[in-house]
Design an enzyme around this catalytic site. Sequence first.
Site, PDB file in Angstrom:
ATOM      1  N   ASN A 479       0.818  -1.211   0.000  1.00 30.14           N
ATOM      2  CA  ASN A 479       0.000   0.000   0.000  1.00 30.14           C
ATOM      3  C   ASN A 479       0.850   1.259   0.000  1.00 30.14           C
ATOM      4  OD1 ASN A 479      -2.386   1.745   0.646  1.00 30.14           O
ATOM      5  ND2 ASN A 479      -1.293   1.933   2.587  1.00 30.14           N
ATOM      6  N   GLU A 480       0.610   2.129  -0.951  1.00 34.29           N
ATOM      7  CA  GLU A 480       1.188   3.482  -0.986  1.00 34.29           C
ATOM      8  C   GLU A 480       2.708   3.493  -0.943  1.00 34.29           C
ATOM      9  OE1 GLU A 480      -0.928   5.284   2.322  1.00 34.29           O
ATOM     10  OE2 GLU A 480      -2.486   6.057   1.025  1.00 34.29           O
ATOM     11  N   ILE A 481       3.341   2.429  -1.419  1.00 33.05           N
ATOM     12  CA  ILE A 481       4.802   2.412  -1.318  1.00 33.05           C
ATOM     13  C   ILE A 481       5.402   3.193  -2.484  1.00 33.05           C
ATOM     14  CG2 ILE A 481       6.836   0.923  -1.127  1.00 33.05           C
ATOM     15  CD1 ILE A 481       5.162  -0.892   0.543  1.00 33.05           C
TER      16      ILE A 481
END
Length: 934
Positions: A479-481
């Site tokens: 997620n959101e990396i």
Amino acid sequence: MHLWKKLALAALPSTFHAALSQHVVDLSGDGWTVSSKALNMSAPGHLPSQVHLDLYAANVIDDPYYGLNDFNLRWIPDNNWTYTSEPLKGLSGKAKSSWLVFNGLDTFTTIEFCGQFIGTTDNQFRQYTFDISKALSSCKGDPTLAINFGSAPKIANAIAEDPNSEKWPYGPQQIYEFPNRWYIRKEQSDFGWDWGPAFAPAGPWQDAYLVQFECKESVNILNTDLDIFRKGQINHLPPDQSQPWVVNASIDFLGSLPAKSSMNIEVKDVETGKILKSGPLENVATTGQAITGSITIDADAPNLWWPNGMGKQSLYNVTVTIQDSEKQGLASVTKRSGFRTIFLNRLNITEDQLAQGIAPGANWHFEVNGKEFYAKGSNFIPPDAFWPRVTEARMQRLFTAVKAGNQNMLRVWASGAYLPGFIYDIADEYGILLWSEFQFSDALYPSDEKFLENVAAEVVYNVRRVNHHPSLALWAGGNEIESLELPLVQEAAPDRYSFYVGEYEKLFISLILPLVYENTRSISYMPSSTNNGYLWVNMSAPVPMAERYNNITAGEFYSDTDYYNYDSSMAFDYGSYPVGRFANEFGYHSMPSLQTWEQAVDKDELHFNSSTVMLRNHHYPAGGTETRNFKNSSMGMAEMTIAVERYYPIPNKDDSVANFSAWCHATQLFQADMYKSEIQFYRRGSGMPERQLGSLYWQLEDIWQAPTWAGIEYDGRWKVLHYVARDIYQPIIVSPFWNYTTGDLSVYVTSDLWDTASGSVDLAWVDLSGKPLPGNAGTPQTQHFTVGGLNTTEIYSAKISDLSLHDRKNAVLVLSLSAQGSLPNSECGSLTTFTHRSQVATEFPNRLALVDPEVQVTHDEKTGTFTVEAKKGVSLYTWLDYPSGVVGYFDDNAFTLLPGEKKTVNFTVQKDETDGKWAKGVTIQSLWDQTTRD
Ligand SMILES: *[C@@H]1O[C@H](CO)[C@@H](O)[C@H](O)[C@H]1NC(C)=O
Ligand SMILES: *[C@@H]1O[C@H](CO)[C@@H](O)[C@H](O)[C@H]1NC(C)=O
Ligand SMILES: *[C@@H]1O[C@H](CO)[C@@H](O)[C@H](O)[C@H]1NC(C)=O
Ligand SMILES: *[C@@H]1O[C@H](CO)[C@@H](O)[C@H](O)[C@H]1NC(C)=O
Ligand SMILES: *[C@@H]1O[C@H](CO)[C@@H](O)[C@H](O)[C@H]1NC(C)=O
Ligand SMILES: *[C@@H]1O[C@H](CO)[C@@H](O)[C@H](O)[C@H]1NC(C)=O
């Protein structure tokens, strides 16, 4: 006490393992003790369970969810805890070998059997097996199993302090409460998140058993990878729907197989019981501890599985049997599965698409069985801080709400846990696609060999375990990396940026991508939840997928979007919303209802900024283990307050609890209005150059009772948001777009049917007493329209200054749509009538000249329905509320009602502890009631 019952075949809904010549002792049930030597404490334990749950059940601690117990109970994760079994009974005396199988240990354990060291574990998400043959045969005392669980926060800190551990610059590593979560393979939100508590639980959270083999050649099935795909299908390319189906079955086993083992399959229609296919599997091969074979099935033979709203969810029981050379069954497994292809299309925009008016760049949308569709849904977080108490009944209620909410997809967000099989089973039945993620979120992660090996085992186990579920839609690395963490580290350490990009690619592309593709042909993979897609995929390259990153051209679109803006002055500004191909996260937090607060908070704390309410608000997170961070919490509380004050009547009731309740409700009105505004903008984008084909808002449901982004509260109560999202996720909607800076008003009809639909919209300007405005303020009464499949059409636009609105504070435009169209896959294209209503004023609600609509509700005991009526005026945000003790939802809520209209509403009861008495406690209110003192 079930410690030595044989593994129950029926206990696992879509999966059962039957096996010959093996002796299985189930370790689940009571008959365990949980203890801490350091604290000199001990209580009855269970398996599966976690320490907090067992201590609570034994009355050693108070309800962990009450008050500020999330802080008060920190001593639990600060200590080691041991789960000790009673002496195991019913063990075989004739066993040639004996094994322990754990389907999930949370997280750091040292395991002893009969006082002898057996092994250790360090990953919550893996299945572990241990050979205990020697320990058992040399067992002098009692055959007792002891699992010592280490303190995860302390172990994470110890790894962080090790000079050999990787360190990152300040910035990208998001700390909620306990630090250092990125070093360990444990549910990341156990260490705190902005919507939840940090209990850092420990315990045997999944089932476990002991298996003994009495013959040399016998096997126990550990895991099954059933992969159903179109012949020739490749994960990142659109499958050819004319090809036959391939059913590939690969079984991980414990024990040893005789030479010349074979495999047999039976595929049975769950609805009719008819056999679709049976016989031997072909190309059977054994590699290590896995046996694999496949079979093809004619292209059109199976009934297809479709998501909610697109057709039936046809399911098949697939039974695979491993046989010896005499065709005797050695072990057998049944998985309930389905036939569908699901593909995440991120290919370049084609010439044909350009000709349709789609802007250049790349696609970013899903296709099911070769068909594009609009993904409507939300983000799923862990439904409880303690997974062992997430029951099937609770998940049935939640997924009923998802389906009733017109959703077809959930994003199973990356930092809870991989979902247990029973939740995928429910999603298979309800037609809810599950975009699934590996458990990495909002941090950079280590890339040393030991960490990567641990991750590899976790990835392979979980990809194989859930692959048979037709609801499985996608694997995403985390997620959101890519969209958040890489930019943060670029800012924090510009000279080391390419090093961190390399590390990101090593974990999420070089390691995980091939592991996914080797174990599934049917599911697409992307390295991180929000991204600009890729330039190419080449499995023989060291980094097999080249991310596009910021190699982008203005005016082109490539990506999905993730967008939050807590400046509520921008909430209804269409120009501020991201324009992209798909919206996978967006939202704003709100308070839960009074009824939900009452479950968790003392009476005298029931006001907006009481200490307990504030400290249960974790947005913004404390950023460490401090337990009284009012400063960060007050920023999040203020965002809700300011949003209400900006747009809605400010509650000011004499009774303080009633005032608190009205404030909670007001935050929900803002939240719902804002999501409605964004969702209708994204849906309209399906017919705009961005060709926007999905909106998944943040977040579906709550993990506990607190202010969060959820649409469904912890016990299943719908906030205003879930009702409004249901309304706006109907197939054909009419949406007003009021641009308060330019004074433009336009009205669109948007459809996610696959074929053209047509109908009309009535546009009626009324004042707040419900009287029509003279000459309809210069607006036509009715507009006819046709709207293409997955498209939008503008039916009306005006400059507000050109309308004859004498008093904008006393005018509402009510839009009523009626249309005919065919639902996807409807019988012979039969037509369905769709209706939808929306409304718009050209002032915000707090500026409207509201009148008391005298809204009333009556309950018909015979039919069980409620009839709602506004006697004197326009009832805005008409809200039916129900008391505690019952869980369920109204057919419709938060609607506009004109005087003279009667609306009959049903309440679906999901759980009732009031013996039907709840119906007497149903109340009605509208926006007017937010302005009164009583
Ligand atoms: C399919 O399998 C499940 C168990 O996994 C069983 O309960 C069900 O009865 C089976 N259906 C048919 C039609 O055999
Ligand atoms: C706590 O548990 C961990 C993991 O099992 C172990 O390594 C450590 O030695 C234990 N410490 C104590 C004091 O038992
Ligand atoms: C897609 O377009 C990009 C340019 O944006 C190009 O570099 C790439 O090669 C194209 N990919 C394919 C598969 O054609
Ligand atoms: C949407 O409808 C418009 C008007 O009919 C049409 O020009 C456009 O090509 C359609 N868009 C798509 C993606 O089909
Ligand atoms: C463009 O792509 C290349 C690899 O294909 C990458 O090395 C480079 O960092 C990218 N540029 C930007 C600005 O993201
Ligand atoms: C109004 O439209 C303009 C131009 O598209 C845009 O920049 C602005 O953000 C819009 N304002 C609102 C309130 O939607």
